[in-house]
Design a protein around this motif. Sequence first.
Motif, short mmCIF file in Angstrom:
data_model
loop_
_atom_site.label_atom_id
_atom_site.label_comp_id
_atom_site.label_asym_id
_atom_site.label_seq_id
_atom_site.Cartn_x
_atom_site.Cartn_y
_atom_site.Cartn_z
N PHE A 6 0.77 -1.08 -0.10
CA PHE A 6 0.18 -0.08 0.03
C PHE A 6 0.92 1.25 -0.03
O PHE A 6 0.39 2.48 0.20
CB PHE A 6 -0.90 0.16 1.18
CG PHE A 6 -1.52 -1.21 1.37
CD1 PHE A 6 -2.79 -1.69 0.55
CD2 PHE A 6 -1.18 -2.11 2.36
CE1 PHE A 6 -3.66 -2.79 0.60
CE2 PHE A 6 -2.06 -3.48 2.24
CZ PHE A 6 -2.90 -3.72 1.55
N SER A 7 1.94 1.34 -0.47
CA SER A 7 3.05 2.26 -0.35
C SER A 7 2.89 3.13 -1.48
O SER A 7 3.74 4.23 -1.57
CB SER A 7 4.38 1.72 0.04
OG SER A 7 4.91 0.84 -1.02
N HIS A 8 2.47 2.53 -2.57
CA HIS A 8 2.62 3.20 -3.97
C HIS A 8 1.17 3.46 -4.49
O HIS A 8 0.47 2.39 -4.80
CB HIS A 8 3.47 2.60 -4.90
CG HIS A 8 3.87 3.35 -6.06
ND1 HIS A 8 4.32 4.80 -6.23
CD2 HIS A 8 3.47 2.93 -7.16
CE1 HIS A 8 4.36 5.10 -7.60
NE2 HIS A 8 3.71 3.90 -8.43
N SER A 9 0.89 4.47 -5.05
CA SER A 9 -0.54 4.33 -5.77
C SER A 9 -0.18 5.34 -7.03
O SER A 9 0.35 6.33 -7.12
CB SER A 9 -1.70 5.04 -5.05
OG SER A 9 -1.46 5.64 -3.84
N ALA A 10 -1.26 5.21 -8.38
CA ALA A 10 -0.90 6.10 -9.29
C ALA A 10 -1.47 7.24 -9.11
O ALA A 10 -2.28 7.60 -8.27
CB ALA A 10 -1.71 5.24 -10.48
N ALA A 11 -0.91 8.48 -9.68
CA ALA A 11 -1.34 9.62 -9.48
C ALA A 11 -2.63 9.82 -10.18
O ALA A 11 -3.02 9.48 -11.08
CB ALA A 11 -0.25 10.63 -10.24
N ALA A 175 -3.58 -4.45 -6.76
CA ALA A 175 -2.52 -3.53 -7.79
C ALA A 175 -2.70 -1.97 -7.68
O ALA A 175 -1.66 -1.32 -7.57
CB ALA A 175 -2.71 -3.93 -9.27
N SER A 176 -3.58 -1.38 -7.61
CA SER A 176 -4.12 -0.17 -7.42
C SER A 176 -4.16 0.33 -6.00
O SER A 176 -4.37 1.67 -6.00
CB SER A 176 -5.19 0.55 -8.12
OG SER A 176 -6.33 -0.31 -7.50
N SER A 177 -3.53 -0.45 -5.16
CA SER A 177 -3.38 0.12 -3.72
C SER A 177 -4.87 0.33 -3.10
O SER A 177 -5.06 1.54 -2.77
CB SER A 177 -2.37 1.32 -3.45
OG SER A 177 -1.04 0.84 -3.68
N PRO A 178 -5.75 -0.35 -3.68
CA PRO A 178 -7.36 -0.05 -2.84
C PRO A 178 -6.90 0.07 -1.35
O PRO A 178 -6.32 -0.60 -0.70
CB PRO A 178 -7.95 -1.37 -3.22
CG PRO A 178 -7.02 -2.43 -3.13
CD PRO A 178 -5.74 -1.84 -3.86
N GLY A 209 -4.64 -3.31 7.46
CA GLY A 209 -5.15 -2.00 7.32
C GLY A 209 -6.16 -1.61 6.27
O GLY A 209 -6.80 -0.74 6.38
N ILE A 210 -6.12 -2.71 5.33
CA ILE A 210 -7.34 -2.43 4.38
C ILE A 210 -8.59 -2.77 5.04
O ILE A 210 -8.59 -3.76 5.83
CB ILE A 210 -6.82 -3.30 3.16
CG1 ILE A 210 -7.58 -3.04 1.99
CG2 ILE A 210 -6.98 -4.90 3.20
CD1 ILE A 210 -7.25 -3.54 0.41
N THR A 211 -9.53 -2.17 4.36
CA THR A 211 -10.99 -2.70 4.76
C THR A 211 -11.48 -4.00 3.82
O THR A 211 -11.41 -3.61 2.62
CB THR A 211 -11.99 -1.47 4.60
OG1 THR A 211 -11.35 -0.42 5.23
CG2 THR A 211 -13.24 -1.86 5.08
#
Length: 271
Positions: A6-11, A175-178, A209-211
Amino acid sequence: MFSALFSHSAASTADFSHLEQASVEFRDVNKRYGDHQVLNDINLTITPGEVVAILGPSGSGKSTLIRLINQLENLSGGEILVDNKPTGRLSGNGLRQLRSRVGFVFQQFNLYAHLTASQNITLALEHVHGWKPRPAQERALTLLENVGMLEKAHHFPAELSGGQQQRVAIARALASSPQIILFDEPTSALDPEMIGEVLLVMKALAHSGITMIVVTHEMQFAREIADRIVFIDGGQILETAPPEQFFRQPSHPRAQRFLQKVLNPLHQELL
């Protein structure tokens, strides 16, 4: 295991790009198919980082409930909020960003047969979220490693077992850090010997940490990983309770009958 996911997400400039953990709230939610009422006045709040198991008999509305969250189904009435923002009228970029923040794992895996495991993950990263090929590939390989599938990165779905395909599908959903991930009976299409490998991945993901909202028939799994059980029948929430309370002493008569049917004789072992 999942600390790096969860450390990187697309702009993105969409409204949901700031989420780290997300709540989900159902307000008087209704869903109809013609004259058939599938969900009736659902009110439910899921807190950030909570793991909720949705239980109930077949046809009770469980899968429809979670498909409404990211608009795989459309509301007939009421409102759903993600992180206090209504989702029912989103379209275009707003809807795409919502779906990047709400991962979904289907019963039937839904992998693209003509793409390898890694390509199934990089496809949306590159073409929807605008990632460059190299970081997208690195992301895919990291995710596959975390679900124990790195050695199968260049295999096609037909070359994978059902359990392996579902682990790839979980990696793709991450993949998209949901901030929310929805599971729609993720083991129902698997042979019994393959169920365990998928449940192990889900256990590792729980409480990272994710729901998580999990529709499942795996009672022992629900008891072990859930913070709360939500029991649905006839399109209505009949009971919500902590797992130990629900499995030891459910308060609603319909929940009592459900457990007697699905857990007997296992029910006695759980007591």
